[in-house]
Design a protein around this motif. Structure first.
Motif, mmCIF file in Angstrom:
data_model
loop_
_atom_site.group_PDB
_atom_site.id
_atom_site.type_symbol
_atom_site.label_atom_id
_atom_site.label_comp_id
_atom_site.label_asym_id
_atom_site.label_seq_id
_atom_site.Cartn_x
_atom_site.Cartn_y
_atom_site.Cartn_z
ATOM 1 N N ASN A 295 0.828 -1.222 0.000
ATOM 2 C CA ASN A 295 0.000 0.000 0.000
ATOM 3 C C ASN A 295 0.856 1.264 0.000
ATOM 4 O O ASN A 295 0.574 2.231 0.724
ATOM 5 C CB ASN A 295 -0.943 0.023 1.210
ATOM 6 C CG ASN A 295 -2.066 -0.982 1.092
ATOM 7 O OD1 ASN A 295 -2.176 -1.690 0.097
ATOM 8 N ND2 ASN A 295 -2.899 -1.070 2.117
ATOM 9 N N THR A 296 1.891 1.241 -0.815
ATOM 10 C CA THR A 296 2.859 2.345 -0.808
ATOM 11 C C THR A 296 3.204 2.764 -2.228
ATOM 12 O O THR A 296 3.390 1.910 -3.104
ATOM 13 C CB THR A 296 4.126 1.932 -0.048
ATOM 14 O OG1 THR A 296 3.778 1.551 1.295
ATOM 15 C CG2 THR A 296 5.113 3.088 0.022
ATOM 16 N N VAL A 297 3.308 4.060 -2.410
ATOM 17 C CA VAL A 297 3.799 4.624 -3.667
ATOM 18 C C VAL A 297 5.099 5.361 -3.370
ATOM 19 O O VAL A 297 5.267 5.933 -2.282
ATOM 20 C CB VAL A 297 2.743 5.543 -4.319
ATOM 21 C CG1 VAL A 297 2.415 6.735 -3.434
ATOM 22 C CG2 VAL A 297 3.196 6.002 -5.697
ATOM 23 N N TYR A 298 6.013 5.317 -4.330
ATOM 24 C CA TYR A 298 7.348 5.893 -4.151
ATOM 25 C C TYR A 298 7.625 6.931 -5.231
ATOM 26 O O TYR A 298 7.058 6.889 -6.322
ATOM 27 C CB TYR A 298 8.410 4.803 -4.234
ATOM 28 C CG TYR A 298 8.200 3.653 -3.274
ATOM 29 C CD1 TYR A 298 7.575 2.475 -3.697
ATOM 30 C CD2 TYR A 298 8.626 3.730 -1.960
ATOM 31 C CE1 TYR A 298 7.381 1.416 -2.827
ATOM 32 C CE2 TYR A 298 8.435 2.670 -1.074
ATOM 33 C CZ TYR A 298 7.806 1.518 -1.521
ATOM 34 O OH TYR A 298 7.616 0.469 -0.655
ATOM 35 N N LEU A 299 8.537 7.820 -4.914
ATOM 36 C CA LEU A 299 9.053 8.756 -5.909
ATOM 37 C C LEU A 299 10.566 8.822 -5.721
ATOM 38 O O LEU A 299 11.046 9.365 -4.720
ATOM 39 C CB LEU A 299 8.429 10.141 -5.765
ATOM 40 C CG LEU A 299 8.801 11.131 -6.862
ATOM 41 C CD1 LEU A 299 8.189 10.695 -8.202
ATOM 42 C CD2 LEU A 299 8.350 12.546 -6.513
ATOM 43 N N GLN A 300 11.268 8.234 -6.657
ATOM 44 C CA GLN A 300 12.731 8.317 -6.653
ATOM 45 C C GLN A 300 13.136 9.588 -7.380
ATOM 46 O O GLN A 300 12.756 9.795 -8.539
ATOM 47 C CB GLN A 300 13.332 7.089 -7.344
ATOM 48 C CG GLN A 300 14.839 7.114 -7.440
ATOM 49 C CD GLN A 300 15.518 6.976 -6.094
ATOM 50 O OE1 GLN A 300 15.095 6.181 -5.245
ATOM 51 N NE2 GLN A 300 16.573 7.749 -5.877
ATOM 52 N N ILE A 301 13.888 10.411 -6.703
ATOM 53 C CA ILE A 301 14.286 11.706 -7.251
ATOM 54 C C ILE A 301 15.802 11.718 -7.394
ATOM 55 O O ILE A 301 16.518 11.611 -6.390
ATOM 56 C CB ILE A 301 13.842 12.856 -6.338
ATOM 57 C CG1 ILE A 301 12.350 12.757 -6.030
ATOM 58 C CG2 ILE A 301 14.158 14.182 -6.968
ATOM 59 C CD1 ILE A 301 11.887 13.805 -5.034
ATOM 60 N N ASN A 302 16.279 11.849 -8.609
ATOM 61 C CA ASN A 302 17.720 11.892 -8.875
ATOM 62 C C ASN A 302 18.109 13.231 -9.489
ATOM 63 O O ASN A 302 17.258 13.978 -9.966
ATOM 64 C CB ASN A 302 18.111 10.765 -9.829
ATOM 65 C CG ASN A 302 17.853 9.385 -9.239
ATOM 66 O OD1 ASN A 302 17.930 9.179 -8.026
ATOM 67 N ND2 ASN A 302 17.537 8.427 -10.096
ATOM 68 N N SER A 303 19.395 13.503 -9.481
ATOM 69 C CA SER A 303 19.934 14.722 -10.104
ATOM 70 C C SER A 303 19.155 15.955 -9.659
ATOM 71 O O SER A 303 18.708 16.769 -10.471
ATOM 72 C CB SER A 303 19.886 14.598 -11.632
ATOM 73 O OG SER A 303 20.603 13.464 -12.064
ATOM 74 N N LEU A 304 19.003 16.079 -8.359
ATOM 75 C CA LEU A 304 18.198 17.172 -7.817
ATOM 76 C C LEU A 304 18.759 18.535 -8.194
ATOM 77 O O LEU A 304 19.972 18.748 -8.222
ATOM 78 C CB LEU A 304 18.101 17.036 -6.299
ATOM 79 C CG LEU A 304 17.010 16.074 -5.819
ATOM 80 C CD1 LEU A 304 17.291 15.575 -4.418
ATOM 81 C CD2 LEU A 304 15.652 16.771 -5.893
ATOM 82 N N LYS A 305 17.832 19.451 -8.445
ATOM 83 C CA LYS A 305 18.161 20.824 -8.785
ATOM 84 C C LYS A 305 17.521 21.743 -7.742
ATOM 85 O O LYS A 305 16.560 21.366 -7.079
ATOM 86 C CB LYS A 305 17.628 21.184 -10.170
ATOM 87 C CG LYS A 305 18.072 20.257 -11.283
ATOM 88 C CD LYS A 305 17.407 20.645 -12.590
ATOM 89 C CE LYS A 305 17.820 19.715 -13.721
ATOM 90 N NZ LYS A 305 17.175 20.093 -15.014
ATOM 91 N N SER A 306 18.035 22.955 -7.669
ATOM 92 C CA SER A 306 17.482 23.901 -6.690
ATOM 93 C C SER A 306 15.996 24.145 -6.942
ATOM 94 O O SER A 306 15.228 24.339 -5.991
ATOM 95 C CB SER A 306 18.261 25.208 -6.725
ATOM 96 O OG SER A 306 18.235 25.751 -8.029
#
Length: 125
Positions: free
Chosen positions: A76-87
Motif C-alpha cells: 500500500n505504498t507509492v514511491y518517488l525516486q528523485i535523482n539529479s536534484l536541482k534547486s
C-alpha cells in the motif's frame, strides 16, 4: 483514509532522495496515485502519476528522466525516486489518490480525492 508521506530532507544539488507514501483506510490497488509539489509562492503542480497496476507512469516535462514513480500494492505504498536534484526541485511534495476504474492519470490536483500531509524537499546549491 490516511496518506503518510515521508523521505524528504535537505540534499545538495545533484543528489538523490526517495519519497514514500504509505496509504491506509482505502483499497489501494483501486486508486491511481500521483505526486504533486508546491514551492513557496507557487501553485501546486503535478509531478508524476501511476496506474493502479503500476503498468504506466506519467511525468511532468520538468522531471522526466530524473524522477521515477513506482508502487507496491502489497505494501500500500507509492514511491518517488528523485535523482539529479536541482534547486528548482525545492518544494513540499504531496502524494494523492484518485479512484478511477479507467486508470486515468489526471494532472489536475482537484481530481484527486485524498492527500498526504506533504514532505519537504530542500535542495542546496
Amino acid at each position: 483514509v490516511q496518506l503518510q508521506a515521508s523521505g524528504g530532507g535537505l540534499v545538495q544539488a545533484g543528489g538523490s532522495l526517495r519519497l514514500s507514501c504509505a496509504a491506509s483506510g482505502l483499497t489501494f490497488r483501486s486508486y491511481v496515485m500521483g505526486w504533486f509539489r508546491q514551492a513557496p509562492g507557487e501553485e501546486r503542480e503535478f509531478v508524476a502519476g501511476i496506474w493502479r497496476s503500476g503498468g504506466s507512469t506519467y511525468y511532468a516535462d520538468s522531471v522526466k528522466g530524473r524522477f521515477t514513480i513506482s508502487r507496491d500494492n502489497a505494501k500500500n505504498t507509492v514511491y518517488l525516486q528523485i535523482n539529479s536534484l536541482k534547486s528548482e526541485d525545492t518544494a513540499v511534495y504531496y502524494c494523492a489518490a484518485r479512484w478511477d476504474d479507467r486508470d486515468y492519470v489526471s494532472r489536475a490536483g482537484n481530481d484527486y480525492f485524498y492527500w498526504g500531509q506533504g514532505t519537504q524537499v530542500t535542495v542546496s546549491s
